[in-house]
Enzyme design. Structure first.
Site, PDB file in Angstrom:
ATOM      1  CB  SER A   1      -1.094  -0.013   1.170  1.00 50.50           C
ATOM      2  OG  SER A   1      -1.478   1.412   1.440  1.00 50.50           O
TER       3      SER A   1
ATOM      4  CD  GLU B   1      -2.487   4.979   4.452  1.00 50.61           C
ATOM      5  OE1 GLU B   1      -1.989   5.250   5.405  1.00 50.61           O
ATOM      6  OE2 GLU B   1      -3.229   5.718   3.777  1.00 50.61           O
TER       7      GLU B   1
ATOM      8  CE1 TYR C   1      -4.276  -1.878   4.886  1.00 51.51           C
ATOM      9  CE2 TYR C   1      -3.087   0.088   3.974  1.00 51.51           C
ATOM     10  CZ  TYR C   1      -3.893  -1.240   3.863  1.00 51.51           C
ATOM     11  OH  TYR C   1      -4.021  -1.623   2.745  1.00 51.51           O
TER      12      TYR C   1
END
Length: 323
Positions: free
Chosen positions: A125, A127, A148
């Site tokens: 991701s 992120e 996450y």
């Protein structure tokens, strides 16, 4: 006929990937934590529920992963399972980290122990990058700002380690934001479109949202799953950033979504401080040039087009519900 095993087949990406692989002639097998109680509504919506073989498997249970993989002996494995909401990860950090880290590890260890030639795609991701000063590429250092993101960063390096130490064909796709009509409404993009539709129908007067100043790279999920498949068709395993290369503020997303319904968002949106994340990524931008060069993949559907598709689907669903 190639055989693909998708961990997390019931989610947005898993269901879209299953349809794509079926269209390519694959035998598709999928897992969820409990196949007896999972609705598989996305598979049903795509009309492929009866075209896939399903198993129960928990990413954090090594035995269940070993059992499914040894029975199926897939050519390709796609890990798309685990808790996928960034916002929810602040409320459930332990579950998020467990599924993000131990899931890929258990799959990799299973491939290693069984001495399989299975190729693994692991869902990573944007992120992982945290705030990006420039467009992030595969060499940009990670600086995650959520549980996450931390879990996905750890999984990324686990894949790298197994690829280099045990010579497995394993890669990660570092995907930026990507939506579809299958995305649950707890995700902000679906929330915005559905909220605008509700206001247009005078069901509600106001939509409460968090920080609209954040910038994101908004893509379309059906294109991104094609990139996942292409990674496993390459001659050598590698990691890729998958993004449109264009960034927009969440405010501009809101403005476009409300404009589709003939509304001025400024008259209907209230900023709610309680919806701000503890550690917010203010700027997120991806550089997909490596995927374009090595895989021949490039995003065609950008933010405005994606909003239109979400809005059209929202209206169609409401029309069908009203009959």
């Amino acid at each position: 006929m190639k055989r693909a095993l998708i961990f997390g087949i019931s989610g947005q990406d898993g269901s879209l990937l299953a349809r794509h692989l079926i269209d390519l002639g694959y035998e598709v097998i999928g897992t969820s934590r409990d196949k007896e109680v999972t609705s598989f509504r996305n598979l049903i919506a795509l009309g492929i529920r009866d075209k896939v073989r399903l198993y129960s498997a928990s990413l954090t249970d090594f035995r269940s992963i070993l059992q499914v993989v040894s029975e199926c002996l897939p050519d390709e494995i796609y890990n798309l399972a685990g808790q996928s909401s960034v916002g929810l990860s602040f409320e459930q950090p332990v579950e998020t980290l467990d599924s993000s880290i131990f899931g890929p590890l258990n799959i990799l260890e299973t491939i290693r122990i069984l001495k399989l030639g299975s190729r693994l795609y692991n869902a990573c991701s944007s992120e992982c990058f945290g705030n990006t000063l420039n467009h992030a590429n595969e060499l940009t250092p990670f600086n995650p700002r959520s549980p996450y993101g931390v879990g996905k960063a750890a999984a990324f390096w686990t894949v790298v380690n197994y690829r280099e130490a045990y010579k497995l064909f394993a890669c990660s796709g570092i995907l930026f934001n990507h939506d579809s009509v299958l995305r649950p409404r707890r995700f902000v993009t679906r929330k915005i479109v559905a909220g605008a539709a509700d206001i247009a129908e005078r069901k509600i007067d106001c939509l409460r949202l968090g920080n609209l100043a954040v910038t994101r790279d908004f893509g379309w999920a059906a294109e991104y799953i094609e990139a996942m498949h292409l990674m496993l068709q390459a001659d050598t395993p590698d990691d890729y950033v998958i993004a449109t290369g264009q960034t927009n503020t969440l405010e501009s997303f809101v403005s476009e979504a409300f404009a589709y319904f003939g509304l001025d968002w400024r008259h209907h949106v209230e900023i709610d401080q309680s919806l701000f994340r503890p550690n917010e990524i203010m700027h997120s931008a991806g550089d997909p040039s490596k995927a374009a060069s090595n895989l021949g993949w490039k995003a065609q559907i950008l933010m405005v087009d994606g909003i239109r598709r979400l809005a059209e689907s929202e209206l169609q669903a409401r029309h069908l519900d009203g009959k």
